[in-house]
Design a protein around this motif. Structure first.
Motif, PDB file in Angstrom:
ATOM      1  N   SER A 177       0.641  -1.210   0.077  1.00  0.00           N
ATOM      2  CA  SER A 177      -0.182   0.209   0.358  1.00  0.00           C
ATOM      3  C   SER A 177       0.679   1.273  -0.150  1.00  0.00           C
ATOM      4  O   SER A 177       0.250   2.099   0.189  1.00  0.00           O
ATOM      5  CB  SER A 177      -1.074   0.230   0.955  1.00  0.00           C
ATOM      6  OG  SER A 177      -0.440   0.261   2.136  1.00  0.00           O
ATOM      7  N   LEU A 178       2.259   0.982   0.369  1.00  0.00           N
ATOM      8  CA  LEU A 178       3.026   2.043   0.483  1.00  0.00           C
ATOM      9  C   LEU A 178       3.854   1.452  -0.625  1.00  0.00           C
ATOM     10  O   LEU A 178       4.135   1.188  -1.146  1.00  0.00           O
ATOM     11  CB  LEU A 178       3.782   2.742   1.670  1.00  0.00           C
ATOM     12  CG  LEU A 178       2.259   2.719   3.426  1.00  0.00           C
ATOM     13  CD1 LEU A 178       3.486   3.074   4.216  1.00  0.00           C
ATOM     14  CD2 LEU A 178       1.377   4.481   2.767  1.00  0.00           C
ATOM     15  N   THR A 179       4.785   3.514  -0.840  1.00  0.00           N
ATOM     16  CA  THR A 179       6.117   3.633  -2.110  1.00  0.00           C
ATOM     17  C   THR A 179       6.809   4.493  -1.505  1.00  0.00           C
ATOM     18  O   THR A 179       5.949   5.379  -0.569  1.00  0.00           O
ATOM     19  CB  THR A 179       5.728   4.517  -3.553  1.00  0.00           C
ATOM     20  OG1 THR A 179       4.627   5.302  -2.869  1.00  0.00           O
ATOM     21  CG2 THR A 179       4.314   2.999  -4.195  1.00  0.00           C
ATOM     22  N   THR A 180       8.296   3.987  -1.673  1.00  0.00           N
ATOM     23  CA  THR A 180       9.317   4.938  -0.941  1.00  0.00           C
ATOM     24  C   THR A 180       9.317   6.691  -1.890  1.00  0.00           C
ATOM     25  O   THR A 180       9.452   6.163  -2.832  1.00  0.00           O
ATOM     26  CB  THR A 180       9.960   4.465  -0.624  1.00  0.00           C
ATOM     27  OG1 THR A 180      10.250   3.011   0.404  1.00  0.00           O
ATOM     28  CG2 THR A 180      11.370   4.840   0.542  1.00  0.00           C
ATOM     29  N   ILE A 181       9.123   7.711  -1.007  1.00  0.00           N
ATOM     30  CA  ILE A 181       9.833   8.327  -2.165  1.00  0.00           C
ATOM     31  C   ILE A 181      11.318   8.805  -2.021  1.00  0.00           C
ATOM     32  O   ILE A 181      11.940   9.158  -3.254  1.00  0.00           O
ATOM     33  CB  ILE A 181       9.087  10.241  -1.299  1.00  0.00           C
ATOM     34  CG1 ILE A 181       7.515   9.169  -1.618  1.00  0.00           C
ATOM     35  CG2 ILE A 181       9.247  11.203  -2.666  1.00  0.00           C
ATOM     36  CD1 ILE A 181       6.749   9.055  -2.827  1.00  0.00           C
ATOM     37  N   THR A 182      11.772   9.081  -0.644  1.00  0.00           N
ATOM     38  CA  THR A 182      12.910   8.908  -0.756  1.00  0.00           C
ATOM     39  C   THR A 182      13.409   8.267   0.461  1.00  0.00           C
ATOM     40  O   THR A 182      13.097   8.075   1.503  1.00  0.00           O
ATOM     41  CB  THR A 182      13.554  10.688  -0.545  1.00  0.00           C
ATOM     42  OG1 THR A 182      12.555  11.260   0.850  1.00  0.00           O
ATOM     43  CG2 THR A 182      13.429  11.358  -1.169  1.00  0.00           C
ATOM     44  N   SER A 183      14.778   8.343   0.715  1.00  0.00           N
ATOM     45  CA  SER A 183      15.435   7.169   1.999  1.00  0.00           C
ATOM     46  C   SER A 183      16.714   7.756   2.221  1.00  0.00           C
ATOM     47  O   SER A 183      17.411   6.943   0.491  1.00  0.00           O
ATOM     48  CB  SER A 183      14.934   5.597   1.844  1.00  0.00           C
ATOM     49  OG  SER A 183      15.530   5.302   3.123  1.00  0.00           O
ATOM     50  N   ASN A 184      17.306   8.241   3.948  1.00  0.00           N
ATOM     51  CA  ASN A 184      18.695   8.239   4.338  1.00  0.00           C
ATOM     52  C   ASN A 184      18.117   7.808   5.374  1.00  0.00           C
ATOM     53  O   ASN A 184      17.545   7.070   5.699  1.00  0.00           O
ATOM     54  CB  ASN A 184      18.604   8.789   3.481  1.00  0.00           C
ATOM     55  CG  ASN A 184      18.120  10.241   3.888  1.00  0.00           C
ATOM     56  OD1 ASN A 184      17.966  10.486   5.322  1.00  0.00           O
ATOM     57  ND2 ASN A 184      17.768  11.362   3.666  1.00  0.00           N
ATOM     58  N   GLN A 185      20.519   7.322   5.854  1.00  0.00           N
ATOM     59  CA  GLN A 185      20.409   6.554   6.929  1.00  0.00           C
ATOM     60  C   GLN A 185      19.840   8.049   8.316  1.00  0.00           C
ATOM     61  O   GLN A 185      19.743   6.813   9.636  1.00  0.00           O
ATOM     62  CB  GLN A 185      21.558   7.501   7.869  1.00  0.00           C
ATOM     63  CG  GLN A 185      22.751   9.095   6.967  1.00  0.00           C
ATOM     64  CD  GLN A 185      23.712   8.257   7.976  1.00  0.00           C
ATOM     65  OE1 GLN A 185      24.344   7.514   7.614  1.00  0.00           O
ATOM     66  NE2 GLN A 185      24.352   9.869   7.249  1.00  0.00           N
TER      67      GLN A 185
END
Length: 226
Positions: A177-185
């Motif tokens: 149901s969710l998508t990742t837009i941005t990801s960092n530490q």
């Protein structure tokens, strides 16, 4: 107050007779002396009293009243009340009632009140079809969720799709149901794939699982466009 439906039959008959007598006494001592308008008021008041007392009118109750009061207007009033309060169960709902028996461990996939999918591991306690607001045949599922001490009640309306799987399935519903837009530490930002209550959520979940649902309640069919 004693639950009417748990009383013995003789007490039930006497109780109903007194309810009707109270309504009649508002106008006269005898029902036969009342005008048609007054008789209509008596019937309405009697029916409201039945509802307030949570009376379930069964064929057995009607037959017992017939034996005791062969020519009383109470018989027709009870028959009419039963007809007005009879809930029709659809074929699909009957299948649901048959499959969701007491004690069955299931996983329920449904929309939250905000319109996004959720997965509930639970144990079925009871299932029934009854009225809710303007709907004549809402489905009530009473169940005890995993790690909860008390029962929950899901009220499923005719337009709401709910999928039920056998057992407690291991499934990451957020991954669908969710998508990742941005990801960092430091932070991960996600957003919903679709808008709230979008039927594609349910379709994606079904296609992602390798097992078939035990039952799909109010299943939405895909529209075919030319």
């Amino acid at each position: 107050m004693t639950n009417f439906n748990q009383m013995d039959m003789d007490y039930k008959v006497d109780y109903l007779s007194e309810l009707l007598a109270e309504q009649i006494r508002k106008f006269d001592d005898r029902y036969s002396n009342l005008s048609d308008t007054e008789k209509g008021s008596v019937k309405l008041g009697f029916h409201l009293d039945l509802a307030d007392s949570n009376v379930t009118v069964t064929d057995e109750l009607i037959e017992a009243v017939k034996v005791e009061f062969t020519s009383s207007p109470i018989i027709d009033m009870l028959i009419e009340y039963k007809q007005l309060n009879t809930v029709e169960i659809t074929e699909t709902q009957q299948v649901t009632l048959n499959k969701l028996e007491e004690g069955r461990k299931v996983s329920i996939v449904k929309f939250t009140e905000f319109g996004f999918p959720q997965l509930i591991h639970t144990v079925v306690q009871s299932v029934k079809v009854d009225r809710y607001a303007q709907y004549d045949n809402a489905l009530y599922i009473t169940h005890k969720p995993k790690r909860k001490r008390s029962n929950w009640v899901e009220i499923i309306l005719p337009y709401q799709e709910v999928t039920v799987y056998e057992g407690w399935i291991d499934f990451d519903i957020d991954a669908i149901s969710l998508t990742t837009i941005t990801s960092n530490q430091h932070v991960t930002v996600k957003q919903s794939r679709y808008s709230s209550f979008d039927p594609r959520y349910m379709a994606d979940i079904k296609s992602s699982l390798s097992i078939s649902p035990l039952i799909t309640i109010n299943e939405k069919k895909e529209e075919i466009t030319c």
